[in-house]
Design an enzyme around this catalytic site. Structure first.
Site, PDB file in Angstrom:
ATOM      1  N   GLU A   1       0.694  -1.302  -0.148  1.00 44.74           N
ATOM      2  CA  GLU A   1       0.004  -0.061   0.178  1.00 44.74           C
ATOM      3  C   GLU A   1       0.692   1.035   0.008  1.00 44.74           C
ATOM      4  O   GLU A   1       0.489   2.293   0.657  1.00 44.74           O
ATOM      5  CB  GLU A   1      -1.234  -0.086   1.179  1.00 44.74           C
ATOM      6  CG  GLU A   1      -1.936  -1.407   1.175  1.00 44.74           C
ATOM      7  CD  GLU A   1      -3.073  -1.274   2.322  1.00 44.74           C
ATOM      8  OE1 GLU A   1      -2.890  -0.383   3.141  1.00 44.74           O
ATOM      9  OE2 GLU A   1      -3.802  -2.150   2.124  1.00 44.74           O
TER      10      GLU A   1
ATOM     11  N   GLU B   1      -4.017  -9.252   0.202  1.00 52.55           N
ATOM     12  CA  GLU B   1      -4.734  -8.916   1.414  1.00 52.55           C
ATOM     13  C   GLU B   1      -6.220  -8.734   1.416  1.00 52.55           C
ATOM     14  O   GLU B   1      -6.707  -8.046   0.710  1.00 52.55           O
ATOM     15  CB  GLU B   1      -4.069  -7.439   1.965  1.00 52.55           C
ATOM     16  CG  GLU B   1      -4.384  -7.230   3.606  1.00 52.55           C
ATOM     17  CD  GLU B   1      -3.656  -6.095   4.299  1.00 52.55           C
ATOM     18  OE1 GLU B   1      -2.674  -6.016   3.688  1.00 52.55           O
ATOM     19  OE2 GLU B   1      -4.263  -5.114   4.746  1.00 52.55           O
TER      20      GLU B   1
END
Length: 836
Positions: free
Chosen positions: A422, A530
């Site tokens: 991220e 994820e």
């Protein structure tokens, strides 16, 4: 058995024995340097002086995390996101005597990790500082050692916070080692067993070995490399002469072939040992062993993932590095327990979120048959918190990435590399637009054999170029594994995707975008790096269970619930996530989705989404911080363990008379489940093809609830829940009744509050007191509550929904460990653990 075979068999036995100990070095030649340190939570340049009097400092053995010993406070600079525990600056010192046998040898000190900004001194000389708290690193002590006493001092600086989005820990929290070597030796992480082609019939390998000559003379040497099978047989060998100039290094490539290899699988993880022997003048001067496994993988954009030709889903979980009440301290028994619990659930993969893992985790995954996504960074040059790694990234990312890949590339468990999680470089923003060409070129390190950015029109591609740089670096170090990144921007315009450098497209969440992946990224394998981010508190249930509770869209607005609890019915999740069952359906129904890494396997300290203070640890785990499974754990077990029959009935059966209660059951290998209340059938439920549970809604009446699963009319499993009366006693159960007397091994003791008939009391919150005597000690206590502000290093703990945990650690001596638990008004309980 010949002389060489006997010698290699002994080496193999030594390596195998090493894996059974509490710690194992990343280098087979290392000796532990953990014992006999002194520590002080203070700071002064004087503390590096060898003559400084540290006799009044605390004595301890490493690994050590001083933050976990502190008190929770909303005023701690780490904030609740960092676990609300203290930081600061700490010093470690160790005095040791140099043996006469070290003369003429090279002496290195190796750190598996220290959080963070670790500055190392030998006899007052500064060797260097390593900023990244998850990096393994080494220094050469040789030039500054002297006969007699020597002093190593280490300053660890974790004062500037917040620098992490989760609990990091403070101190030398991983192991420390010494290597004492001949001047001619294999370099640290110097052997790469490259698997060029592996099949059931043969494994074609290239063993690439870096050899250093730290001596003053040119030497003629011979490198002999043997591949030893899991059975102890030498199955391939190669020998190469080389000449090493003084102070020089040489890289030797040796092709080897193993016929009919025993392949590494998740069911049977066979391990080979590759042994390097360096000879000078007919004498062996260095022996270096590497354990690896032989396997081949395929990542297909349409069919998904396969291992050794067997198609399978990557059933993974994300794990942060803390061990609950132990904090960041690396303990092999603690990691093994976590992995056992995950494997029992059916997980076959671990993501090291979001940093280089401890070496012990990879060694255990190698031997247990768990695949690993090995991750490097949580941020690149754009920061996520005020003082995080972004400030060091421009100078250190090349070294940190290189060291990670060189350290870990022989582990068969590692199936892919992740270069980021991220990272904010997915997007363009105003801050990025202010980056000068000079700054961009510095970060990208262009000008070193690469074309520099030359015009402002090139600028917007800087994030894509950085992605390409990191991916290319990784592939240059290891061309055998794919590179990915966990991205929470699913649009193809994401700079990481635009780079074209990622071998695998990785999405963090964004389930609604899954179906368009084949169109948006044609020919690219896809993985949910994820997933889910459901929120649950073990033992807490919010009804009706078919009502969804989603955290508000503004991520910075805390969830409005005065209980600071999230429902265990799988009906509470973050807005960017999904329910456990929802994402499971996407993964199972689409072949192109290779699998998922669920956020998270265990609760972890810090990031108490969706709450703020006094919450100080996460709600995401399938297992709570103490290691007690939540109910959704059993949903995964029902889908990921077809090899075993299972049935899990919940919730507990202690409610108000007449109150409507939702009852769920997870099960597998059956056509139907029938529920009985006090012997009376409440109906049969069959799977509806959409959800992974069956459910009933009943008015509560005390008694016994029984679920029976059947396949073709025959009973498969049954599970029973009974109404408990008042708390009467404590019941103890150790996960291991016999542990090693090595000063590190652990036994986890579950304390359950029960009624007079032995039924668990689900609402019990009694204060429980612990007494440990004999050959062990109390290493920490917990109960799994994310809002408990009780210290982990204590002799008592309140039960949380009827349970508490005691961690017992060997004190290094063999003998019996006697555990006694008491609570006012309850019958005490005794337990004996043996250390041998």
């Amino acid at each position: 058995m010949g002389k060489t075979a006997r010698k290699l068999f002994i080496i193999l036995l030594t390596v195998v024995a090493a894996t059974l100990t509490a710690a194992a070095a990343t280098d087979s030649r290392a000796i532990s340097f953990d014992k006999g340190w002194r520590f002080s939570l203070t700071d002064s340049p004087e503390l590096a002086r060898p003559g400084f009097d540290d006799s009044f400092w605390r004595q301890l053995n490493l690994p050590h995390d001083w933050a976990i010993e502190g008190r929770f406070s909303k005023d701690n600079p780490s904030g609740t996101g960092g676990g609300a525990l203290p930081g600061g600056v700490g010093w470690y010192r160790k005095t040791f005597t140099m043996p006469s046998g070290w003369k003429g040898r090279q002496v290195y000190i190796d750190f598996d990790g220290a959080y963070m900004n670790a500055t190392v001194y030998i006899n007052g000389h500064e060797l260097g500082t390593r900023p990244y708290g998850y990096a393994s690193f080494s220094y050469d002590l040789t030039p500054w050692l002297k006969p007699g006493k020597n002093v190593v001092a280490v300053r660890v600086d974790n004062a500037e916070q917040p620098n992490s989005r989760w609990y990091s820990g403070c101190g030398i929290y991983r192991h420390v080692w010494l290597r004492v070597l001949d001047p001619v030796h294999v370099a640290l992480w110097g052997t790469f067993v490259r698997q060029d082609e592996v099949s059931a019939g043969k494994a074609r390998l290239t063993v690439i070995t870096d050899i250093d000559n730290k001596g003053k003379d040119t030497v003629d040497a011979t490198l002999t490399t043997n591949v030893v099978s899991p059975r102890g047989d030498v199955v391939a060998t190669a020998s190469s002469p080389l000449r090493l100039a003084a102070g020089a290094s040489s890289t030797v490539e040796q092709p080897l072939t193993v016929t009919n290899p025993e392949l590494w699988t998740v069911q049977k993880p066979e391990l080979y040992t590759v042994v390097n022997e360096v000879e000078v003048k007919g004498q062996t001067v260095d022996t270096y062993e590497v354990r690896t496994g032989l396997r081949h993988m395929d990542f297909d954009a349409e069919k998904g993932f396969s291992l050794n030709g067997e198609r399978m889903k990557i059933n993974g979980v994300c794990l942060h590095h803390d061990a609950g009440a132990l904090g960041a301290v690396v303990n092999k028994a603690a990691i093994a327990r976590q992995l056992r619990i995950m494997k029992d659930m059916g997980a076959n993969a671990i993501r090291s979120s979001h940093n280089p893992p401890a070496p012990e985790l990879l060694e255990l995954c190698d031997s247990m048959g768990l695949m690993v996504m090995d991750e490097t960074f949580d941020m690149w040059r754009k920061k996520k918190t005020s003082h995080d790694y972004a400030r060091y990234f421009p100078e250190w990312h090349e070294r940190d990435l290189t060291d990670l890949v060189r350290r870990d590339r022989n582990h068969p468990s590692v199936i892919m590399w992740s270069i980021g999680n991220e990272v904010l470089e997915q997007w363009s923003d105003a801050k990025a637009d202010t980056l000068s060409l000079e700054q961009a070129n510095l970060i990208l390190n262009f000008g070193h054999g690469k074309e520099m950015l030359a015009a402002e029109s090139d600028f917007l591609s800087v994030n894509s170029l950085l992605t390409r740089k990191l991916a290319d670096m990784t592939r240059a170090l290891d061309p055998t594994r794919p590179v990915t990144a966990g991205c929470n921007e699913p649009d193809p315009g994401n700079h990481l995707f635009r780079s074209g450098a990622l071998d695998i497209i990785g999405f963090n969440y964004h389930d609604d975008w899954f179906r368009d992946v084949p169109r948006n990224f044609p020919g690219k394998p896809f993985l949910v790096t994820e997933s889910v981010s459901a929120l649950q508190t073990r033992g807490y249930y919010r009804m009706p269970s078919d009502s969804m509770f989603i955290w508000p869209k503004r991520w910075d607005i805390p969830f409005d619930d005065p209980t600071f609890s999230c429902s265990s019915y799988d009906n509470c999740h973050v807005p960017w996530g999904n329910t456990h069952e929802g994402t499971m359906r996407h993964v199972q129904d689409n072949d192109f989705i290779m699998g998922q890494f669920v956020w998270t396997g265990f609760d972890y300290l810090g990031e108490p989404t969706p709450f703020g203070w006094p919450a100080r640890s996460s709600y995401f785990g399938l297992v709570d911080l103490a290691g007690f499974p939540k109910d959704s754990y059993y949903m995964y077990q029902s889908q990921w363990r077809p090899d075993m029959d299972m049935l899990h009935l919940f919730p507990h059966w202690n409610w108000k008379e007449g109150e409507d209660v939702d009852i769920w059951a997870y099960f597998n290998n059956a056509d139907e489940v029938e529920l009985f209340l006090n012997g009376k059938s409440q109906g049969v439920r069959t799977p509806d093809g959409k959800s992974y549970h069956v459910a009933w809604r009943l008015p509560f009446e005390p008694g016994e609830l029984v679920a029976v699963s059947r396949r073709e009319g025959r009973e498969v499993m049954r599970d029973t829940v009974r109404t408990a009366s008042e708390p009467y006693a404590l019941m103890l159960k150790a996960d291991r009744n016999v542990i090693d007397a090595d000063g590190q091994d652990l036994s986890y003791v579950t304390v359950q509050v029960v009624d007079k008939d032995g039924n668990p009391c689900p609402w019990a919150d009694n204060q429980i007191y612990f007494d440990v005597k004999g050959a062990g000690k109390n290493a920490g206590v917990d109960n799994g509550s994310p809002i408990s502000l009780e210290p982990f290093k204590a002799d008592s703990r309140k039960a949380f929904y009827g349970k508490a945990l005691l961690i017992v650690q060997s004190d290094g001596d063999p003998g019996e460990i006697h555990v006694k638990t008491t609570s006012p008004g309850l019958r005490e309980s005794l337990l004996t653990i043996t250390a041998e």
